[in-house]
Design a protein around this motif. Structure first.
Motif, PDB file in Angstrom:
ATOM      1  N   ILE A  27       0.859  -1.191   0.000  1.00  0.00           N
ATOM      2  CA  ILE A  27       0.000   0.000   0.000  1.00  0.00           C
ATOM      3  C   ILE A  27       0.895   1.242   0.000  1.00  0.00           C
ATOM      4  CG2 ILE A  27      -1.774   1.285   1.273  1.00  0.00           C
ATOM      5  CD1 ILE A  27      -2.459  -1.485   2.645  1.00  0.00           C
ATOM      6  N   PRO A  28       0.807   2.087  -1.026  1.00  0.00           N
ATOM      7  CA  PRO A  28       1.624   3.312  -1.032  1.00  0.00           C
ATOM      8  C   PRO A  28       1.263   4.214   0.147  1.00  0.00           C
ATOM      9  CG  PRO A  28       0.667   2.895  -3.194  1.00  0.00           C
ATOM     10  CD  PRO A  28      -0.018   1.967  -2.227  1.00  0.00           C
ATOM     11  N   VAL A  29       2.275   4.832   0.738  1.00  0.00           N
ATOM     12  CA  VAL A  29       2.054   5.696   1.910  1.00  0.00           C
ATOM     13  C   VAL A  29       2.704   7.060   1.687  1.00  0.00           C
ATOM     14  CG1 VAL A  29       2.419   6.003   4.396  1.00  0.00           C
ATOM     15  CG2 VAL A  29       1.955   3.718   3.495  1.00  0.00           C
ATOM     16  N   TYR A  30       1.901   8.091   1.861  1.00  0.00           N
ATOM     17  CA  TYR A  30       2.409   9.465   1.840  1.00  0.00           C
ATOM     18  C   TYR A  30       2.937   9.788   3.233  1.00  0.00           C
ATOM     19  CZ  TYR A  30       2.208  14.550   2.139  1.00  0.00           C
ATOM     20  OH  TYR A  30       2.525  15.867   2.358  1.00  0.00           O
ATOM     21  N   ASP A  31       4.132  10.369   3.309  1.00  0.00           N
ATOM     22  CA  ASP A  31       4.788  10.674   4.581  1.00  0.00           C
ATOM     23  C   ASP A  31       4.911  12.191   4.722  1.00  0.00           C
ATOM     24  OD1 ASP A  31       6.629  11.140   6.654  1.00  0.00           O
ATOM     25  OD2 ASP A  31       7.727   9.296   6.249  1.00  0.00           O
ATOM     26  N   ALA A  32       4.085  12.793   5.582  1.00  0.00           N
ATOM     27  CA  ALA A  32       4.076  14.252   5.739  1.00  0.00           C
ATOM     28  C   ALA A  32       5.402  14.775   6.293  1.00  0.00           C
ATOM     29  CB  ALA A  32       2.918  14.673   6.649  1.00  0.00           C
ATOM     30  N   ASP A  33       5.988  14.051   7.252  1.00  0.00           N
ATOM     31  CA  ASP A  33       7.274  14.475   7.828  1.00  0.00           C
ATOM     32  C   ASP A  33       8.374  14.487   6.758  1.00  0.00           C
ATOM     33  OD1 ASP A  33       6.451  15.033  10.364  1.00  0.00           O
ATOM     34  OD2 ASP A  33       7.213  13.188  11.276  1.00  0.00           O
ATOM     35  N   LYS A  34       8.377  13.448   5.934  1.00  0.00           N
ATOM     36  CA  LYS A  34       9.381  13.356   4.859  1.00  0.00           C
ATOM     37  C   LYS A  34       9.192  14.504   3.868  1.00  0.00           C
ATOM     38  CE  LYS A  34      11.175  10.197   1.348  1.00  0.00           C
ATOM     39  NZ  LYS A  34      10.893   9.009   0.542  1.00  0.00           N
ATOM     40  N   ALA A  35       7.938  14.834   3.570  1.00  0.00           N
ATOM     41  CA  ALA A  35       7.648  15.943   2.646  1.00  0.00           C
ATOM     42  C   ALA A  35       8.222  17.253   3.191  1.00  0.00           C
ATOM     43  CB  ALA A  35       6.134  16.071   2.427  1.00  0.00           C
ATOM     44  N   VAL A  36       8.064  17.483   4.488  1.00  0.00           N
ATOM     45  CA  VAL A  36       8.597  18.705   5.112  1.00  0.00           C
ATOM     46  C   VAL A  36      10.122  18.705   5.052  1.00  0.00           C
ATOM     47  CG1 VAL A  36       8.824  19.993   7.287  1.00  0.00           C
ATOM     48  CG2 VAL A  36       6.593  19.073   6.614  1.00  0.00           C
ATOM     49  N   LYS A  37      10.740  17.570   5.367  1.00  0.00           N
ATOM     50  CA  LYS A  37      12.212  17.472   5.326  1.00  0.00           C
ATOM     51  C   LYS A  37      12.743  17.768   3.924  1.00  0.00           C
ATOM     52  CE  LYS A  37      12.632  14.276   9.174  1.00  0.00           C
ATOM     53  NZ  LYS A  37      12.668  12.877   9.560  1.00  0.00           N
ATOM     54  N   GLU A  38      12.053  17.250   2.914  1.00  0.00           N
ATOM     55  CA  GLU A  38      12.462  17.501   1.521  1.00  0.00           C
ATOM     56  C   GLU A  38      12.340  18.984   1.177  1.00  0.00           C
ATOM     57  OE1 GLU A  38       9.974  14.851  -0.690  1.00  0.00           O
ATOM     58  OE2 GLU A  38      11.230  13.090  -0.260  1.00  0.00           O
ATOM     59  N   LEU A  39      11.249  19.600   1.641  1.00  0.00           N
ATOM     60  CA  LEU A  39      11.050  21.030   1.377  1.00  0.00           C
ATOM     61  C   LEU A  39      12.151  21.876   2.020  1.00  0.00           C
ATOM     62  CD1 LEU A  39       7.180  21.269   1.854  1.00  0.00           C
ATOM     63  CD2 LEU A  39       8.417  21.811  -0.246  1.00  0.00           C
ATOM     64  N   LEU A  40      12.554  21.502   3.237  1.00  0.00           N
ATOM     65  CA  LEU A  40      13.570  22.276   3.962  1.00  0.00           C
ATOM     66  C   LEU A  40      14.957  22.182   3.329  1.00  0.00           C
ATOM     67  CD1 LEU A  40      12.566  21.620   7.694  1.00  0.00           C
ATOM     68  CD2 LEU A  40      12.113  23.649   6.315  1.00  0.00           C
ATOM     69  N   LYS A  41      15.111  21.281   2.356  1.00  0.00           N
ATOM     70  CA  LYS A  41      16.393  21.152   1.643  1.00  0.00           C
ATOM     71  C   LYS A  41      16.402  21.935   0.335  1.00  0.00           C
ATOM     72  CE  LYS A  41      17.473  16.563   3.461  1.00  0.00           C
ATOM     73  NZ  LYS A  41      17.516  15.131   3.140  1.00  0.00           N
ATOM     74  N   GLN A  42      15.232  22.401  -0.092  1.00  0.00           N
ATOM     75  CA  GLN A  42      15.145  23.088  -1.376  1.00  0.00           C
ATOM     76  C   GLN A  42      15.687  24.510  -1.274  1.00  0.00           C
ATOM     77  OE1 GLN A  42      11.134  22.824  -2.885  1.00  0.00           O
ATOM     78  NE2 GLN A  42      11.158  20.590  -2.911  1.00  0.00           N
ATOM     79  N   PRO A  43      16.614  24.895  -2.184  1.00  0.00           N
ATOM     80  CA  PRO A  43      17.248  26.224  -2.115  1.00  0.00           C
ATOM     81  C   PRO A  43      16.252  27.387  -2.033  1.00  0.00           C
ATOM     82  CG  PRO A  43      18.338  24.872  -3.763  1.00  0.00           C
ATOM     83  CD  PRO A  43      17.143  24.098  -3.306  1.00  0.00           C
ATOM     84  N   GLU A  44      15.147  27.295  -2.802  1.00  0.00           N
ATOM     85  CA  GLU A  44      14.173  28.398  -2.791  1.00  0.00           C
ATOM     86  C   GLU A  44      13.461  28.515  -1.440  1.00  0.00           C
ATOM     87  OE1 GLU A  44      12.186  25.025  -5.229  1.00  0.00           O
ATOM     88  OE2 GLU A  44      14.196  25.772  -4.829  1.00  0.00           O
ATOM     89  N   ILE A  45      13.224  27.353  -0.782  1.00  0.00           N
ATOM     90  CA  ILE A  45      12.579  27.368   0.539  1.00  0.00           C
ATOM     91  C   ILE A  45      13.565  27.872   1.590  1.00  0.00           C
ATOM     92  CG2 ILE A  45      11.437  25.962   2.317  1.00  0.00           C
ATOM     93  CD1 ILE A  45       9.849  26.286  -0.326  1.00  0.00           C
ATOM     94  N   ILE A  46      14.812  27.442   1.482  1.00  0.00           N
ATOM     95  CA  ILE A  46      15.856  27.923   2.393  1.00  0.00           C
ATOM     96  C   ILE A  46      15.940  29.444   2.314  1.00  0.00           C
ATOM     97  CG2 ILE A  46      18.360  27.945   2.856  1.00  0.00           C
ATOM     98  CD1 ILE A  46      18.376  24.969   1.907  1.00  0.00           C
ATOM     99  N   LYS A  47      15.884  29.966   1.081  1.00  0.00           N
ATOM    100  CA  LYS A  47      15.959  31.413   0.864  1.00  0.00           C
ATOM    101  C   LYS A  47      14.790  32.130   1.550  1.00  0.00           C
ATOM    102  CE  LYS A  47      16.755  34.632  -2.956  1.00  0.00           C
ATOM    103  NZ  LYS A  47      16.797  34.793  -4.418  1.00  0.00           N
ATOM    104  N   VAL A  48      13.581  31.605   1.366  1.00  0.00           N
ATOM    105  CA  VAL A  48      12.377  32.215   1.961  1.00  0.00           C
ATOM    106  C   VAL A  48      12.473  32.189   3.490  1.00  0.00           C
ATOM    107  CG1 VAL A  48       9.879  31.927   2.295  1.00  0.00           C
ATOM    108  CG2 VAL A  48      10.855  31.714   0.004  1.00  0.00           C
ATOM    109  N   LEU A  49      12.823  31.031   4.038  1.00  0.00           N
ATOM    110  CA  LEU A  49      12.852  30.884   5.499  1.00  0.00           C
ATOM    111  C   LEU A  49      13.953  31.711   6.149  1.00  0.00           C
ATOM    112  CD1 LEU A  49      12.119  27.061   5.985  1.00  0.00           C
ATOM    113  CD2 LEU A  49      10.518  28.969   6.072  1.00  0.00           C
TER     114      LEU A  49
END
Length: 195
Positions: A27-49
């Motif tokens: 059963i495929p599982v979406y992982d909200a914590d993993k999604a946040v961790k991936e976002l926090l690595k993105q250069p554009e998100i780092i720039k905004v934060l």
């Protein structure tokens, strides 16, 4: 018809174990914590934060410990972060659903499912539950997690008693993993039978 199952539980109660059993069963599982961790690595998100909180940048990365301290010390700062991150997390969730739109059943591993009032988005919710002693023992085995941080995280989460009021499918994770797996498997079979 696709069956959507939310998987939740307070910190260190066994939510990820249940999600892994779903994956083991195909059963495929979406992982909200993993999604946040991936976002926090993105250069554009780092720039905004880092425009909002310059002190969180360390070696061109987000220092999660500093960010955690900022948001736990101030509800206002936590809400600021949520306004930036939550819409992006929703987009990742939509992309996951689109990718797996032919599946009979999907799991959604969401720690703050009830706190963010998402229970209405799912056909069923599996709630991981164990004793407080087991929860704290598991939590303190994790890296970068001390008693103070555990208490801060726990204070932002709804109590297990209040979560139970929503009548979820409770999975007692106090037992050995193979017993928990059998319990999850039986509960999923019942859902398939009903649907």
């Amino acid at each position: 018809m696709m069956i959507r199952i939310g998987i939740t539980g307070s910190i260190a109660m066994g939510k990820s174990t249940i999600a892994n059993f779903f994956r083991f069963l195909g059963i495929p599982v979406y992982d909200a914590d993993k999604a946040v961790k991936e976002l926090l690595k993105q250069p554009e998100i780092i720039k905004v934060l880092t425009k909002v909180w310059p002190s969180i940048k360390k070696d061109d990365k987000i220092d999660k410990n500093i960010l955690r301290k900022i948001i736990f010390d101030s509800k206002k700062e936590k809400e600021k972060l949520e306004k930036i991150i939550h819409p992006l997390v929703k987009e990742k969730k939509k992309a996951f659903e689109f990718k797996h739109n032919q599946c009979r059943m999907l799991g959604f591993d969401i720690p703050l499912l009830y706190e963010t009032n998402q229970q209405k988005n799912f056909d069923y919710v599996f709630l991981a539950k164990c004793s407080f002693n087991t929860q704290i023992r598991r939590a303190l085995k994790r890296n970068n997690l001390d008693l103070k941080t555990f208490n801060q995280i726990n204070s932002y989460q709804m109590s297990i008693e209040n979560k139970m009021k929503y009548d979820p499918i409770v999975v007692n994770t106090e037992h050995p993993k193979f017993v928990v797996f059998i319990s999850v498997f039986i509960k999923l079979l019942k859902i398939m039978w009903i649907k």
